[in-house]
Design a protein around this motif. Sequence first.
Motif, short mmCIF file in Angstrom:
data_model
loop_
_atom_site.label_atom_id
_atom_site.label_comp_id
_atom_site.label_asym_id
_atom_site.label_seq_id
_atom_site.Cartn_x
_atom_site.Cartn_y
_atom_site.Cartn_z
N ASP A 1 29.52 20.08 -4.58
CA ASP A 1 29.44 20.92 -3.39
C ASP A 1 28.94 20.09 -2.21
O ASP A 1 27.82 19.59 -2.22
CB ASP A 1 28.48 22.09 -3.66
CG ASP A 1 28.56 23.16 -2.60
OD1 ASP A 1 28.90 22.82 -1.44
OD2 ASP A 1 28.27 24.33 -2.90
N THR A 2 29.78 19.99 -1.19
CA THR A 2 29.46 19.14 -0.04
C THR A 2 28.32 19.72 0.81
O THR A 2 27.81 19.02 1.69
CB THR A 2 30.70 18.92 0.84
OG1 THR A 2 31.27 20.21 1.12
CG2 THR A 2 31.73 18.06 0.14
N ASN A 3 27.94 20.96 0.57
CA ASN A 3 26.81 21.54 1.31
C ASN A 3 25.54 20.72 1.16
O ASN A 3 24.67 20.74 2.02
CB ASN A 3 26.50 22.97 0.81
CG ASN A 3 27.50 23.99 1.33
OD1 ASN A 3 28.34 23.67 2.17
ND2 ASN A 3 27.41 25.20 0.83
N PHE A 4 25.44 20.02 0.01
CA PHE A 4 24.21 19.26 -0.26
C PHE A 4 24.22 17.89 0.44
O PHE A 4 23.25 17.15 0.34
CB PHE A 4 24.00 19.08 -1.77
CG PHE A 4 23.61 20.37 -2.45
CD1 PHE A 4 22.30 20.79 -2.47
CD2 PHE A 4 24.57 21.18 -3.03
CE1 PHE A 4 21.93 22.00 -3.07
CE2 PHE A 4 24.24 22.38 -3.65
CZ PHE A 4 22.91 22.78 -3.66
N GLY A 5 25.31 17.61 1.13
CA GLY A 5 25.42 16.34 1.86
C GLY A 5 24.30 16.15 2.88
O GLY A 5 23.93 15.02 3.19
N VAL A 6 23.76 17.25 3.39
CA VAL A 6 22.69 17.15 4.40
C VAL A 6 21.44 16.45 3.84
O VAL A 6 20.62 15.97 4.60
CB VAL A 6 22.27 18.54 4.96
CG1 VAL A 6 23.40 19.16 5.75
CG2 VAL A 6 21.78 19.46 3.88
N LEU A 7 21.33 16.41 2.52
CA LEU A 7 20.14 15.79 1.91
C LEU A 7 20.28 14.28 1.76
O LEU A 7 19.30 13.57 1.58
CB LEU A 7 19.85 16.40 0.53
CG LEU A 7 19.57 17.90 0.49
CD1 LEU A 7 19.26 18.33 -0.94
CD2 LEU A 7 18.42 18.27 1.41
N LYS A 8 21.53 13.80 1.85
CA LYS A 8 21.75 12.37 1.64
C LYS A 8 21.11 11.58 2.78
O LYS A 8 21.40 11.82 3.94
CB LYS A 8 23.24 12.06 1.53
CG LYS A 8 23.81 12.57 0.21
CD LYS A 8 25.26 12.17 0.03
CE LYS A 8 25.76 12.73 -1.29
NZ LYS A 8 27.17 12.48 -1.56
N GLY A 9 20.27 10.67 2.41
CA GLY A 9 19.62 9.83 3.43
C GLY A 9 18.44 10.48 4.10
O GLY A 9 17.79 9.87 4.94
N ALA A 10 18.17 11.76 3.77
CA ALA A 10 17.01 12.43 4.39
C ALA A 10 15.72 11.87 3.82
O ALA A 10 15.64 11.60 2.62
CB ALA A 10 17.09 13.93 4.16
N ALA A 11 14.75 11.71 4.70
CA ALA A 11 13.45 11.20 4.24
C ALA A 11 12.75 12.31 3.46
O ALA A 11 13.01 13.49 3.67
CB ALA A 11 12.61 10.79 5.44
N ASP A 12 11.89 11.94 2.55
CA ASP A 12 11.07 12.90 1.81
C ASP A 12 11.88 13.78 0.84
O ASP A 12 11.46 14.87 0.50
CB ASP A 12 10.28 13.79 2.79
CG ASP A 12 9.13 14.49 2.08
OD1 ASP A 12 8.64 13.95 1.08
OD2 ASP A 12 8.74 15.58 2.53
N VAL A 13 13.04 13.29 0.43
CA VAL A 13 13.77 13.99 -0.64
C VAL A 13 13.67 13.08 -1.86
O VAL A 13 14.24 11.98 -1.86
CB VAL A 13 15.25 14.25 -0.26
CG1 VAL A 13 16.01 14.85 -1.43
CG2 VAL A 13 15.32 15.19 0.94
N PRO A 14 12.95 13.50 -2.88
CA PRO A 14 12.64 12.58 -3.99
C PRO A 14 13.73 12.48 -5.06
O PRO A 14 13.45 12.09 -6.18
CB PRO A 14 11.36 13.20 -4.58
CG PRO A 14 11.50 14.64 -4.31
CD PRO A 14 12.26 14.79 -3.04
N PHE A 15 14.95 12.85 -4.72
CA PHE A 15 16.04 12.72 -5.69
C PHE A 15 17.33 12.35 -4.94
O PHE A 15 17.43 12.54 -3.73
CB PHE A 15 16.23 14.03 -6.48
CG PHE A 15 16.46 15.24 -5.61
CD1 PHE A 15 17.74 15.58 -5.17
CD2 PHE A 15 15.40 16.04 -5.22
CE1 PHE A 15 17.94 16.69 -4.38
CE2 PHE A 15 15.59 17.16 -4.43
CZ PHE A 15 16.86 17.49 -4.01
N GLU A 16 18.27 11.82 -5.71
CA GLU A 16 19.57 11.48 -5.13
C GLU A 16 20.54 12.64 -5.32
O GLU A 16 20.44 13.35 -6.31
CB GLU A 16 20.16 10.28 -5.87
CG GLU A 16 19.53 8.97 -5.55
CD GLU A 16 20.24 7.86 -6.31
OE1 GLU A 16 21.16 7.26 -5.76
OE2 GLU A 16 19.87 7.63 -7.47
#
Lengths: 134, 87
Positions: A107-122
């Motif tokens: 689901d491409t909706n989760f693309g917003v998390l890619k490269g975001a700081a403070d997200v402890p998972f890929e």
Amino acid sequence: MVRVVLDSNEYVFYIMGLSDVVEFVLNAGAEVCVHTAIIEEVWRNLMAPAHKTAFLSVLLSPGVRIYTDKLPRALREKYARLGLRGGDILIAAFTEFCRADILVTEDTNFGVLKGAADVPFEVLSYRQLRSRGL
Amino acid sequence: MVSRVGDIEELLVELLGGKEEAEREAWRLMLLIYGSLLKKAEFLLSLVSGMPSEKDLTVLKDPEAIIRELRKTRQKLWEEKYQNWFE
């Protein structure tokens, strides 16, 4: 041990025989964490007994850990702030809550998390996970 | 390496000192080996027994269509109960 959360689409594609994501992850020795919310999403969209059995069989694997926990409200606010909406917030919050290393989703909706700081998972698609390895 | 049920049976008889002893202990061993799995199965079945089956996504052939339908289910669940899953 690597911990992985599989989004509902990954289970559906696996059950349909379109991917071997579950085997790939479990055979690599990873632990799969699944929240009841994900189970219900998949279950609501299966009708054939054989498909339901296939899903139950996955969930019964020793490497699959089922969570029924309520999640901290702070995580809900965090992932809403990062741009996720509705139930996607819960999936991301759960991935952090269970200390998973990777969220596998198509689901491409989760693309917003890619490269975001403070997200402890890929956040990876199965294709990306396969080419990168666990 | 043990690979057949017959091999396991033979090994058990040898380890426990006789066929009668092996038969007597068989259930105890079964529970020891499968007990945790049975508990998980019981828990899982009680969990899904409260969940409705609404549609069959597997009839869709287009992965994008499947993802769109799953998003609809997620939205519906969010409105119904996801908000209760935070404390």
